[in-house]
Design a protein around this motif. Structure first.
Motif, mmCIF file in Angstrom:
data_model
loop_
_atom_site.group_PDB
_atom_site.id
_atom_site.type_symbol
_atom_site.label_atom_id
_atom_site.label_comp_id
_atom_site.label_asym_id
_atom_site.label_seq_id
_atom_site.Cartn_x
_atom_site.Cartn_y
_atom_site.Cartn_z
ATOM 1 N N VAL A 18 -20.658 -9.580 17.130
ATOM 2 C CA VAL A 18 -21.236 -10.863 17.544
ATOM 3 C C VAL A 18 -22.373 -11.267 16.606
ATOM 4 O O VAL A 18 -22.597 -12.462 16.356
ATOM 5 N N PHE A 19 -23.078 -10.289 16.053
ATOM 6 C CA PHE A 19 -24.158 -10.578 15.108
ATOM 7 C C PHE A 19 -23.622 -10.692 13.686
ATOM 8 O O PHE A 19 -24.016 -11.592 12.933
ATOM 9 N N LEU A 20 -22.712 -9.786 13.310
ATOM 10 C CA LEU A 20 -22.196 -9.798 11.938
ATOM 11 C C LEU A 20 -21.336 -11.032 11.676
ATOM 12 O O LEU A 20 -21.290 -11.520 10.550
ATOM 13 N N ASP A 21 -20.625 -11.507 12.698
ATOM 14 C CA ASP A 21 -19.844 -12.739 12.560
ATOM 15 C C ASP A 21 -20.666 -13.972 12.913
ATOM 16 O O ASP A 21 -20.125 -15.077 12.981
ATOM 17 N N GLY A 22 -21.932 -13.762 13.183
ATOM 18 C CA GLY A 22 -22.821 -14.849 13.561
ATOM 19 C C GLY A 22 -23.914 -15.076 12.540
ATOM 20 O O GLY A 22 -23.650 -15.318 11.359
ATOM 21 N N ASN A 23 -25.160 -14.932 12.971
ATOM 22 C CA ASN A 23 -26.294 -15.352 12.146
ATOM 23 C C ASN A 23 -27.047 -14.221 11.458
ATOM 24 O O ASN A 23 -27.967 -14.473 10.678
ATOM 25 N N ALA A 24 -26.686 -12.960 11.753
ATOM 26 C CA ALA A 24 -27.438 -11.839 11.196
ATOM 27 C C ALA A 24 -27.385 -11.762 9.670
ATOM 28 O O ALA A 24 -28.421 -11.535 9.027
ATOM 29 N N PRO A 25 -26.222 -11.914 9.017
ATOM 30 C CA PRO A 25 -26.203 -11.806 7.543
ATOM 31 C C PRO A 25 -27.075 -12.862 6.862
ATOM 32 O O PRO A 25 -27.735 -12.574 5.852
ATOM 33 N N ARG A 26 -27.092 -14.077 7.419
ATOM 34 C CA ARG A 26 -27.916 -15.140 6.827
ATOM 35 C C ARG A 26 -29.397 -14.815 6.984
ATOM 36 O O ARG A 26 -30.189 -14.990 6.055
ATOM 37 N N LEU A 27 -29.769 -14.332 8.171
ATOM 38 C CA LEU A 27 -31.163 -13.955 8.397
ATOM 39 C C LEU A 27 -31.558 -12.802 7.485
ATOM 40 O O LEU A 27 -32.654 -12.808 6.911
ATOM 41 N N ARG A 28 -30.673 -11.816 7.340
ATOM 42 C CA ARG A 28 -30.985 -10.659 6.486
ATOM 43 C C ARG A 28 -31.169 -11.098 5.038
ATOM 44 O O ARG A 28 -32.082 -10.622 4.345
ATOM 45 N N GLY A 29 -30.323 -11.999 4.566
ATOM 46 C CA GLY A 29 -30.458 -12.490 3.200
ATOM 47 C C GLY A 29 -31.763 -13.243 2.997
ATOM 48 O O GLY A 29 -32.440 -13.076 1.970
ATOM 49 N N MET A 30 -32.144 -14.082 3.966
ATOM 50 C CA MET A 30 -33.393 -14.831 3.856
ATOM 51 C C MET A 30 -34.592 -13.897 3.841
ATOM 52 O O MET A 30 -35.514 -14.057 3.025
ATOM 53 N N LEU A 31 -34.586 -12.915 4.725
ATOM 54 C CA LEU A 31 -35.722 -11.992 4.799
ATOM 55 C C LEU A 31 -35.841 -11.154 3.534
ATOM 56 O O LEU A 31 -36.951 -10.864 3.076
ATOM 57 N N ARG A 32 -34.715 -10.749 2.983
ATOM 58 C CA ARG A 32 -34.768 -9.992 1.731
ATOM 59 C C ARG A 32 -35.375 -10.830 0.618
ATOM 60 O O ARG A 32 -36.213 -10.348 -0.158
ATOM 61 N N SER A 33 -34.988 -12.100 0.555
ATOM 62 C CA SER A 33 -35.554 -12.987 -0.456
ATOM 63 C C SER A 33 -37.062 -13.149 -0.260
ATOM 64 O O SER A 33 -37.837 -13.097 -1.231
ATOM 65 N N LEU A 34 -37.494 -13.321 0.983
ATOM 66 C CA LEU A 34 -38.924 -13.479 1.253
ATOM 67 C C LEU A 34 -39.699 -12.201 0.934
ATOM 68 O O LEU A 34 -40.843 -12.266 0.463
#
Length: 337
Positions: A18-34
């Motif tokens: 539910v997270f991997l097919d949802g918003n978690a990868p996008r959030l993880r990518g943003m946080l890594r960039s920050l």
């Protein structure tokens, strides 16, 4: 120039779908960039700057949107937005891992699946399969309706009656203890109609508890996933100086046990339908706070903490109900070994 980054599964590949097919990868990518503060997408990500002033300038310490520079400041230090301790008014340091502990706790429970919804905010709970809970409810319903009744009667009659074939040879202390246990099974399964207030009512209430548990976990997952999506959107809204996402679909987890208590048994055994029905009844809107980039990130953590607290309270209430089911049937207690 646009601040961009790729979705990332680093450190989160174990989370529920539910997270991997949802918003978690996008959030993880943003946080890594920050966190890494690297030049990507032809620009710098948002960051915190500590401006050193030798001459009077218009630039003060603070959060800097992507791609900008501190103007005519004589010199300055840059820090990741997550590094709250670098601020002139220090705040706690945040790490990308902090944002996925809640999803980690809500992963692993086999309560069914939901449709894919990458980078979307969902308005309501939608479950497409019941998982283990669905299978368990099917078996409970079979027992409640007496479909397994003849098999249990045959079993207990072979064991539980004085002079039974087994007891002619099993006469030690273990045999006596076993006879007592099978006598309880006989009382529960053999001596009463399976639809009476003993087994039928107890199994029905157990079905309610299982549906309630699945609804609490699914609802908590929806809330956390929606928070992830809202966090990403609002950071970018702050960065682009566009409209802030002010509310999202929300499950009031603390009320799920009250909803499940009123569900008809015929619905309770159809796990997917009932969970979705509860999701519709519990649909509300959660207002999100506006603020700077760090504020948005910190608010995510506070809201996610609150989701888990309410989920725990809901599960504990259902566990108490299961205990009550066992204790209330004193004349024909639920067999246990």
């Amino acid at each position: 120039m646009t601040w961009t980054y790729d979705d990332s599964y680093e450190g989160i590949s174990h989370l529920d779908a539910v997270f991997l097919d949802g918003n978690a990868p996008r959030l993880r990518g943003m946080l890594r960039s920050l966190a890494e503060l690297k030049y990507t997408g032809d620009t710098w990500p948002p960051r915190y700057v500590d401006v050193g002033k030798i001459e009077i300038t218009e630039m003060n310490d603070g959060e800097l949107r992507s791609g900008l520079t501190p103007g005519e400041a004589d010199f300055y230090d840059e820090y990741p937005i997550l590094q709250g301790s670098a601020r002139s008014d220090p705040r706690p340091d945040l790490t990308p891992e902090d944002f996925f502990y809640h999803a980690d706790i809500l992963s692993g429970q086999d309560i069914g699946t939901v449709p894919e919804h990458a980078n979307e905010i969902r308005e309501s709970l939608k479950v497409v399969s019941g998982g283990w809970v669905g299978s368990a409810l099917d078996r409970i319903e079979a027992a409640r309706l007496g479909q397994s009744h003849p098999l249990w009667v045959q079993l207990v009659e072979n064991f539980a009656k004085d002079g039974g074939y087994v007891w002619q040879f099993w006469k030690d202390d273990a045999g006596k203890a076993a006879m007592e246990q099978f006598a309880k099974l006989h009382l529960w399964h053999g001596d009463r109609d399976p639809g009476d207030l003993y087994r039928g009512q107890g199994l029905g209430r157990m079905a309610h508890c299982l549906v309630g548990y699945a609804a609490v976990i699914h609802g908590a997952r929806l809330d956390i996933d929606n928070l992830m999506g809202a966090c990403v959107r609002n950071v970018h809204a702050w960065d682009n100086q566009t409209q802030h996402l002010s509310d999202i679909g929300w499950m009031l987890l603390s009320g799920i046990t009250n909803v499940i208590a009123g569900v008809q048994l015929e619905k309770a055994v159809a796990a997917v339908m009932t969970i979705n029905d509860i999701g519709q009844e519990m649909k509300h809107q959660k207002e999100l706070q506006a603020g700077g980039c760090y504020d948005i990130l910190e608010n995510y953590l506070h809201e996610a903490d609150d989701v888990l607290k309410k989920a725990v309270a809901g599960v504990e209430a259902l566990v108490d109900e299961v205990r009550a089911i066992r204790h209330e049937f004193v004349n024909a207690p639920v067999p246990k070994w």
